[in-house]
Scaffold this active site. Structure first.
Site, short mmCIF file in Angstrom:
data_model
loop_
_atom_site.label_atom_id
_atom_site.label_comp_id
_atom_site.label_asym_id
_atom_site.label_seq_id
_atom_site.Cartn_x
_atom_site.Cartn_y
_atom_site.Cartn_z
CE1 TYR A 1 -6.78 11.35 -10.10
CE2 TYR A 1 -7.59 12.75 -11.88
CZ TYR A 1 -6.83 11.67 -11.44
OH TYR A 1 -6.13 10.91 -12.35
CG ASP B 1 -1.93 1.10 1.23
OD1 ASP B 1 -1.63 2.17 0.66
OD2 ASP B 1 -3.02 0.89 1.78
CB VAL B 2 1.83 3.72 -2.64
CG1 VAL B 2 2.22 2.70 -3.70
CG2 VAL B 2 0.47 4.34 -2.93
#
Ligand code: NDP
Ligand code: 8X3
Length: 258
Positions: free
Chosen positions: A156, A63-64
């Site tokens: 985003y 999981d980055v």
């Protein structure tokens, strides 16, 4: 420049653009480190690419967003996998399209933690080795959303604008080290991206790509391989890749619906 035999680390290799990049680099003879959270998908892809191309592949469930785990993972890679030549920072996501005054703060956190901080954690862990070896290439998957904004894109777009700035700043920091930085910035690509953005609503997601031909993940992978295979004296700093039917973040030529 040949990528044959080189070690390529691709994040977000369990879906969409990441899977296509894995295929493209496997076909070109690279050795692959494939990372994502969904390990079973990585294993299936590794089996397929190993059978088709004989590719040597290391899969890693990562999981980055997990800073400590990311740092440890890169530090503890097996010796034979440490000399990463190409890092494709692809893992990323959008969540929701709410206007900012109605925004879901958990969605914001997830986008910022994945799209910006995740890229920073991986890059910080991988770059010292590249600099020490005097050779390497970081290819960030940005977006048209890093150049333009659109209704509901707020956070985003902010993360992809940040990646745009980061890619350019990294290019300056790494000048003279032998490490190149490229940004591949697509318009709309049909992947699981919109399903994730709409929290699993497949109908809403499908409507995003209705009435025109979006980019295919393979189109983006082709662009990434192009960047990676320039001769050492040449670098693609930034490539904006759009569907022919898309002229900006908001201008799309759709056939009318009956
Ligand atoms: P997909 O949803 O198909 O793939 C996203 C990938 O990111 C998955 O492999 C997912 O793996 C991985 N990922 C997400 N969160 C994490 C995390 N916390 N840790 C590790 N991996 C994670 O979307 P795309 O292929 O379209 O997206 C890839 C990149 O392309 C993203 O950065 C996106 O912003 C960018 N992009 C997409 C466009 C589009 O229209 N589709 C256009 C422009 C840019 P898993 O869930 O298994 O962890
Ligand atoms: C994904 C493409 O237009 O939804 O980055 O922002 S878009």
């Amino acid at each position: 420049m040949e990528v044959e035999g080189k070690i390529v680390l691709i994040t977000g290799a369990s879906s969409g653009i990441g899977v296509a990049c894995a295929r493209e680099f496997a076909a070109a003879g690279a050795r692959l480190i494939l990372a994502a959270r969904r390990g079973r998908r990585l294993e299936e892809l590794a089996d397929e690419l190993g059978t088709t191309f004989g590719t040597e592949i290391l899969t890693s469930v990562v999981d980055v967003r997990e800073r400590v785990a990311v740092t440890r993972w890169i530090r503890e890679l097996p010796t034979a996998w440490q000399a990463i030549s190409i890092l494709v920072n692809n893992a990323g996501l959008a969540r929701g399209v709410a206007p900012v005054h109605e925004g879901v703060i958990d969605d914001w956190e997830e986008m910022i933690d994945t799209n910006l901080k995740g890229v920073l954690y991986i890059t910080r862990a991988v770059l010292p080795g590249m600099v020490a070896r005097g050779e390497g290439h970081v290819i960030n998957i940005g977006s048209i959303a890093g150049h333009e904004v659109y209704p509901g894109g707020n956070v985003y777009c902010a993360t992809k604008h940040a990646i745009n700035g980061l890619s350019r700043a990294m290019g300056i920091d790494l000048l003279g080290t032998g490490v190149r930085v490229s940004s591949v910035d697509p318009g709309m690509v049909e992947t699981e991206f919109s399903i994730v953005r709409y929290h699993g609503d497949e109908e809403l997601a499908a409507a995003v790509y209705e009435g025109f031909e979006p980019l295919h993940p393979a189109d983006v992978a082709d662009a990434v391989l192009f960047c990676a295979t320039r001769p050492p004296h040449a670098n693609v700093r930034e490539m904006v890749l759009m569907p022919s039917a898309q002229a900006s973040a908001v201008h799309v030529a759709r056939t009318s619906r009956s």
